[in-house]
Design a protein around this motif. Structure first.
Motif, PDB file in Angstrom:
ATOM      1  N   GLU A 267       1.504  -0.926   0.139  1.00 34.27           N
ATOM      2  CA  GLU A 267      -0.239  -0.181  -0.137  1.00 34.27           C
ATOM      3  C   GLU A 267       0.893   1.333  -0.128  1.00 34.27           C
ATOM      4  O   GLU A 267       0.508   2.173  -0.699  1.00 34.27           O
ATOM      5  N   ALA A 268       1.702   0.950   1.232  1.00 37.56           N
ATOM      6  CA  ALA A 268       3.072   2.346   0.870  1.00 37.56           C
ATOM      7  C   ALA A 268       3.812   2.651  -1.079  1.00 37.56           C
ATOM      8  O   ALA A 268       3.577   3.782  -1.238  1.00 37.56           O
ATOM      9  N   VAL A 269       3.697   1.603  -1.711  1.00 37.11           N
ATOM     10  CA  VAL A 269       3.940   1.439  -2.849  1.00 37.11           C
ATOM     11  C   VAL A 269       3.100   2.111  -3.194  1.00 37.11           C
ATOM     12  O   VAL A 269       3.670   3.113  -4.866  1.00 37.11           O
ATOM     13  N   ILE A 270       2.196   1.777  -3.745  1.00 37.08           N
ATOM     14  CA  ILE A 270       0.948   2.653  -4.231  1.00 37.08           C
ATOM     15  C   ILE A 270       0.830   3.599  -4.090  1.00 37.08           C
ATOM     16  O   ILE A 270       0.613   4.698  -4.896  1.00 37.08           O
ATOM     17  N   THR A 271       0.569   4.452  -2.577  1.00 39.70           N
ATOM     18  CA  THR A 271       1.083   5.241  -2.326  1.00 39.70           C
ATOM     19  C   THR A 271       2.201   6.421  -2.970  1.00 39.70           C
ATOM     20  O   THR A 271       1.572   7.826  -3.377  1.00 39.70           O
ATOM     21  N   ALA A 272       3.252   5.993  -3.010  1.00 37.14           N
ATOM     22  CA  ALA A 272       3.929   6.631  -2.746  1.00 37.14           C
ATOM     23  C   ALA A 272       3.889   6.635  -5.091  1.00 37.14           C
ATOM     24  O   ALA A 272       3.710   7.935  -5.151  1.00 37.14           O
ATOM     25  N   ARG A 273       3.543   5.800  -5.547  1.00 42.30           N
ATOM     26  CA  ARG A 273       3.402   5.767  -7.071  1.00 42.30           C
ATOM     27  C   ARG A 273       2.620   6.936  -7.529  1.00 42.30           C
ATOM     28  O   ARG A 273       2.444   8.161  -8.176  1.00 42.30           O
ATOM     29  N   ARG A 274       1.203   7.435  -6.288  1.00 42.34           N
ATOM     30  CA  ARG A 274      -0.100   8.321  -6.643  1.00 42.34           C
ATOM     31  C   ARG A 274       0.816   9.742  -6.667  1.00 42.34           C
ATOM     32  O   ARG A 274       0.022  10.556  -7.446  1.00 42.34           O
ATOM     33  N   ARG A 275       1.530   9.616  -5.866  1.00 37.42           N
ATOM     34  CA  ARG A 275       2.373  11.107  -5.381  1.00 37.42           C
ATOM     35  C   ARG A 275       3.435  11.786  -5.467  1.00 37.42           C
ATOM     36  O   ARG A 275       4.284  12.482  -6.015  1.00 37.42           O
ATOM     37  N   GLY A 276       3.828  10.890  -7.191  1.00 42.24           N
ATOM     38  CA  GLY A 276       4.593  10.564  -7.437  1.00 42.24           C
ATOM     39  C   GLY A 276       6.420  10.707  -7.806  1.00 42.24           C
ATOM     40  O   GLY A 276       7.345  10.919  -8.258  1.00 42.24           O
ATOM     41  N   LEU A 277       6.459   9.378  -6.131  1.00 48.93           N
ATOM     42  CA  LEU A 277       7.205   9.118  -5.224  1.00 48.93           C
ATOM     43  C   LEU A 277       8.546   8.407  -5.746  1.00 48.93           C
ATOM     44  O   LEU A 277       9.685   7.920  -5.552  1.00 48.93           O
ATOM     45  N   LEU A 278       7.602   7.354  -6.736  1.00 49.53           N
ATOM     46  CA  LEU A 278       7.874   5.921  -7.170  1.00 49.53           C
ATOM     47  C   LEU A 278       7.285   6.237  -8.982  1.00 49.53           C
ATOM     48  O   LEU A 278       6.870   6.410  -8.684  1.00 49.53           O
ATOM     49  N   PRO A 279       7.915   5.356  -9.389  1.00 47.22           N
ATOM     50  CA  PRO A 279       7.471   5.624 -11.269  1.00 47.22           C
ATOM     51  C   PRO A 279       6.574   3.379 -10.900  1.00 47.22           C
ATOM     52  O   PRO A 279       6.894   2.830  -9.362  1.00 47.22           O
TER      53      PRO A 279
END
Length: 279
Positions: A267-279
Motif C-alpha cells: 500500500e505504501a508503494v501504491i501511495t508513493a506512486r500516486r504521489r509521484g515519489l516512485l515510478p
C-alpha cells in the motif's frame, strides 16, 4: 566528453593535490582526438591555458597515444618526449611531471597531470595518487555514461510504445530508478550524486500527476527502501542491495508507511506512486 566533465576533472585534481601534496595539478578533456588543457590548480601563469595537445606530442600527447601513464624527472632535458610545448611549460617553471590517462570503456577521455617546479622527481606516492584519481574518476564517468544510455533508451521506448500502455517499459523504468538510487549512494562527487538523484526523481514522475512544487514527505533512504520493495525485494534483499542491515530497512519501511498512512508495504508503494515519489 560532456561539458560538465570539466567540473569533475577539476574536482579530482583538487582532491589529488590535497592527498599527494602536489604544488601543481592540471588536466583536460579529449575531443576529436585532441587533448584540450582547461583545468588548472596551483599555476602562476596562464601560459598553458587552452593548449591543444596532439597525440604523440609532448608528455601528454605520448600518454594520449599510448594510453598509459608517463613521467619525466626534468622536462627541459627529457629525451623521451617531443618539446612542442616547451614555451608554455617553461613559462610556468615546471620541471618534474607525471601524466595519467583517463580511460573510460577503452577510450582516453582526458589526461590528468601532477607537477613540481623543483629538481627532484615526483615520487611513487604522487604517481599512485594520480593513478587512483584517474581510476576513480573513470569509474564515475562510466557509471554516468551508462545511466545516460539507459535514460535515452527508456525515453525512446516510452516515445515509441507509450509509457502508460507498456508494462515492459514501466518495469524497466522502475528497475532503472531503483538502480540509480543505489549507484548514487556510492558516488563521492556531490554534484554527480545530486544529478543521479535528480534523474531518479524525473523517472519517478513519469506517467504520474503530482502537485507542482509538492515536496516529498519521505527521506531519501525511505525512498530507496520503497524503490526496492516496489521491485518485489524482501527486506533482506533490499538490505543487501542498499548495504544496510535488515533491521535498518525495516525501520525505514515502517517510517515510510507511517508518513504515507499506509497499512502494508505494498500500500505504501501504491501511495508513493500516486504521489509521484516512485515510478
Amino acid at each position: 566528453m560532456r561539458p560538465d566533465d570539466g567540473d569533475a576533472i577539476r574536482h579530482a585534481l583538487r582532491l589529488t593535490q590535497e592527498r599527494a601534496g602536489l604544488p601543481v595539478v592540471f588536466g583536460g578533456q579529449v575531443r576529436d582526438g585532441v587533448l584540450h588543457l582547461l583545468q588548472f590548480v596551483g599555476v602562476r601563469t596562464t601560459a598553458m591555458s587552452g593548449l591543444d595537445i596532439r597525440p604523440g606530442a609532448g608528455l601528454g600527447g605520448q600518454v594520449l597515444a599510448r594510453r598509459r601513464p608517463a613521467a619525466v624527472a626534468d622536462y627541459r632535458s627529457a629525451e623521451s618526449i617531443t618539446h612542442d610545448y616547451d614555451a608554455a611549460v617553461m613559462a610556468e617553471g615546471i620541471r618534474s611531471i607525471v601524466a595519467v590517462p583517463l580511460v573510460v570503456s577503452g577510450a582516453v577521455r582526458g589526461v590528468l597531470y601532477g607537477a613540481s617546479r623543483g629538481p627532484a622527481p615526483l615520487g611513487d606516492r604522487a604517481t599512485a595518487a594520480m593513478v587512483d584519481a584517474s581510476r576513480q574518476l573513470a569509474g564515475e564517468i562510466a557509471i554516468r555514461d551508462e545511466v545516460d544510455r539507459r535514460l535515452k533508451l527508456q525515453q525512446a521506448v516510452a516515445a515509441d510504445r507509450g509509457f502508460s500502455g507498456s508494462r515492459i517499459a514501466a518495469d524497466e523504468v522502475r528497475q532503472v530508478h531503483a538502480e540509480l538510487r543505489v549507484i548514487a549512494q556510492d558516488i563521492g562527487d556531490d554534484a554527480l550524486r545530486d544529478r543521479l538523484l535528480e534523474a531518479s526523481r524525473r523517472l519517478a514522475g513519469l506517467g504520474t500527476v503530482s502537485e507542482p512544487g509538492a515536496s516529498s514527505p519521505l527521506s531519501p533512504r525511505e525512498v530507496d527502501v520503497l524503490a526496492q520493495v516496489a521491485l518485489g525485494c524482501s527486506n533482506a534483499e533490499a538490505a543487501r542491495r542498499l548495504s544496510l542491515l535488515p533491521e535498518t530497512v525495516k525501520s525505514y519501511l515502517r517510517s515510510a508507511m507511517r508518513k504515507l498512512d499506509a497499512h502494508t508495504r505494498f500500500e505504501a508503494v501504491i501511495t508513493a506512486r500516486r504521489r509521484g515519489l516512485l515510478p
